[in-house]
Design a protein around this motif. Structure first.
Motif, mmCIF file in Angstrom:
data_model
loop_
_atom_site.group_PDB
_atom_site.id
_atom_site.type_symbol
_atom_site.label_atom_id
_atom_site.label_comp_id
_atom_site.label_asym_id
_atom_site.label_seq_id
_atom_site.Cartn_x
_atom_site.Cartn_y
_atom_site.Cartn_z
ATOM 1 N N LYS A 85 0.829 -1.209 0.000
ATOM 2 C CA LYS A 85 0.000 0.000 0.000
ATOM 3 C C LYS A 85 0.858 1.251 0.000
ATOM 4 O O LYS A 85 0.404 2.331 -0.308
ATOM 5 N N PHE A 86 2.113 1.101 0.417
ATOM 6 C CA PHE A 86 2.915 2.295 0.668
ATOM 7 C C PHE A 86 4.036 2.468 -0.353
ATOM 8 O O PHE A 86 4.994 3.174 -0.107
ATOM 9 N N ARG A 87 3.888 1.788 -1.510
ATOM 10 C CA ARG A 87 4.985 1.869 -2.463
ATOM 11 C C ARG A 87 5.119 3.268 -3.052
ATOM 12 O O ARG A 87 6.190 3.670 -3.462
ATOM 13 N N PHE B 49 11.263 2.547 4.728
ATOM 14 C CA PHE B 49 11.266 1.109 4.517
ATOM 15 C C PHE B 49 10.011 0.525 5.132
ATOM 16 O O PHE B 49 9.547 0.997 6.164
ATOM 17 N N GLU B 50 9.487 -0.517 4.481
ATOM 18 C CA GLU B 50 8.350 -1.221 5.059
ATOM 19 C C GLU B 50 8.846 -2.515 5.694
ATOM 20 O O GLU B 50 9.662 -3.226 5.120
ATOM 21 N N ASN C 155 11.193 4.158 -0.721
ATOM 22 C CA ASN C 155 11.547 5.327 -1.515
ATOM 23 C C ASN C 155 12.412 6.260 -0.672
ATOM 24 O O ASN C 155 12.641 6.016 0.502
ATOM 25 N N THR C 156 12.877 7.323 -1.302
ATOM 26 C CA THR C 156 13.666 8.338 -0.589
ATOM 27 C C THR C 156 13.066 9.700 -0.870
ATOM 28 O O THR C 156 12.714 9.993 -2.017
ATOM 29 N N MET D 164 4.135 13.486 4.505
ATOM 30 C CA MET D 164 4.182 12.222 3.743
ATOM 31 C C MET D 164 2.749 11.777 3.464
ATOM 32 O O MET D 164 1.971 11.599 4.407
ATOM 33 N N THR D 165 2.414 11.592 2.192
ATOM 34 C CA THR D 165 1.046 11.172 1.862
ATOM 35 C C THR D 165 1.046 9.949 0.968
ATOM 36 O O THR D 165 2.013 9.687 0.243
ATOM 37 N N VAL D 166 -0.054 9.207 1.057
ATOM 38 C CA VAL D 166 -0.289 8.085 0.135
ATOM 39 C C VAL D 166 -1.229 8.626 -0.938
ATOM 40 O O VAL D 166 -2.319 9.069 -0.627
ATOM 41 N N PRO D 167 -0.794 8.607 -2.220
ATOM 42 C CA PRO D 167 -1.697 9.165 -3.249
ATOM 43 C C PRO D 167 -2.945 8.304 -3.415
ATOM 44 O O PRO D 167 -2.873 7.097 -3.284
ATOM 45 N N ARG D 168 -4.072 8.953 -3.679
ATOM 46 C CA ARG D 168 -5.287 8.188 -3.941
ATOM 47 C C ARG D 168 -5.193 7.601 -5.335
ATOM 48 O O ARG D 168 -4.581 8.150 -6.223
ATOM 49 N N LYS D 169 -5.860 6.478 -5.510
ATOM 50 C CA LYS D 169 -5.894 5.848 -6.838
ATOM 51 C C LYS D 169 -6.588 6.767 -7.825
ATOM 52 O O LYS D 169 -7.607 7.346 -7.506
#
Length: 355
Positions: free
Chosen positions: A11-13, A295-296, A308-309, A350-355
């Motif tokens: 989910k966090f890629r 890192f996950e 990611n960085t 830090m955000t997780v983009p929506r689909k």
């Protein structure tokens, strides 16, 4: 070979970091120049606290989160210590209580007024005296109220009852050398320490015994850090013998071999790990780096997965980490850092983009 084997589902890629606009930063702050590997910044949903350069003693700023922009030079500070402040930590149970530790061998607990400071604060609620050398690490107990742990350069760990200002436990003789970091487990029944003798120890404070110990967790001589993860595993950062920076994951039941070990690069700043138990993501910020790597941590090998960085132009002097309660989840925010530059503090979202 199926496609799934190549790209790991996560989910966090695509988590990405974004600095806020210039007018939302805290400008004109003289960040402390003390040579000590602490974060220099502590954040909660109401305030941001930053250790600052002060003449004749130690001080730190406490700003309400909304007070962005240029900070006046005459802005009041918390200035009760007689030596430079080394570490600060907000109480997880009360957003107006902060503890600070200093080179003057004391720990002080402060009550911050509802709307922030209008005049310099010099009277702490409680002064805890018990260390014989400077106190470099403090951390509140995650689940019990009014319990504070402090670790000093006298290699002693003290656990205090802040309400009555007395020592609950005094742990001497467990560490032969300087303690680099202390981290409570999720429920607060144990804590782990990283020490200059290159050992990582898991300690039961009630019995005052070392439950598990890993000698030479990282071969290098530079400072290392250890933090507890939610499932009881331990995540460490340190240096290899060739002074390359490393990350490792350990199972507390069996500390013979690390579950995962990764080498990053050969920079020389100490790595500060921040862990989010809800998403199982570890963020690693090096002091003097201009990047945050994340890192996950998963259940299946290789356990530590690089995501990611986030990179920016300027190196960081320190880093604050907002607890989950202070995030704007409606914008899919999963973490917020407060990055200290030489003269300012810059929030990074830090955000997780929506689909």
């Amino acid at each position: 070979m199926s496609f799934r084997k190549v790209v790991r589902q996560s989910k966090f890629r695509h988590v990405f970091g974004q600095p806020v606009k210039t007018e939302q930063c805290y400008d004109d702050i003289r960040v402390s120049r003390v040579t000590w590997d602490s974060t220099f910044c502590a954040v909660n949903p109401s305030f941001v606290a930053i250790i600052v350069e002060a003449s004749g003693g130690g001080a730190f700023l406490v700003l309400p989160l909304h007070k962005t922009g240029r900070i006046d030079k005459s802005y009041p500070t918390v200035c009760g210590h007689t030596g430079p402040v080394l570490d600060i930590d907000w109480c997880p149970h009360n957003d107006h209580v902060i503890a600070s530790s200093s080179e003057d061998c004391t720990v002080m607990v402060w009550q911050i007024p509802e709307n922030g400071l209008s005049q310099p604060l010099t009277e702490p609620v409680v002064v805890l005296e018990g260390h014989s050398k400077r106190v470099g690490i403090i951390t509140w107990h995650p689940t019990a109220r009014n319990v504070l742990l402090s670790a000093g350069c006298d290699n002693v760990v003290l656990i205090w009852n802040v309400g009555t200002a007395e020592e609950l436990y005094r742990l001497e003789g467990l560490h032969p050398d300087l303690i680099y970091s202390v981290s409570w487990s999720r429920d607060g029944s144990r804590f782990c320490t990283a020490c200059k003798d290159k050992s990582v120890r898991v300690i039961d404070p009630r019995r005052g015994t070392v439950v598990a110990e890993k000698e030479r967790a990282h071969e290098g001589a530079r400072p290392m850090r250890a933090i507890f993860l939610a499932d009881g595993k331990i995540f460490t950062t340190g240096f290899s013998r060739m002074s390359e920076r490393q990350l490792a994951l350990w199972d507390t039941e069996n500390l013979e071999e690390p579950m995962g070990l990764q080498e990053l690069d050969s920079s020389n700043g100490a790595l500060l790990p921040f862990y989010d138990p809800d998403t199982n993501v570890v963020y690693v910020c090096g002091k003097g780096d201009s990047s945050i790597r994340y890192f996950e941590i998963t259940e299946e090998p290789p356990y530590i997965h690089f995501l990611n960085t986030f990179t920016s132009k300027e190196p960081q002097r320190g880093m604050g980490w907002m607890p989950k309660r202070g995030l704007d989840v409606s914008k899919c925010e999963i973490a917020r850092f407060y990055k200290l530059h030489e003269r300012k503090c810059e929030p990074i979202i830090m955000t997780v983009p929506r689909k």
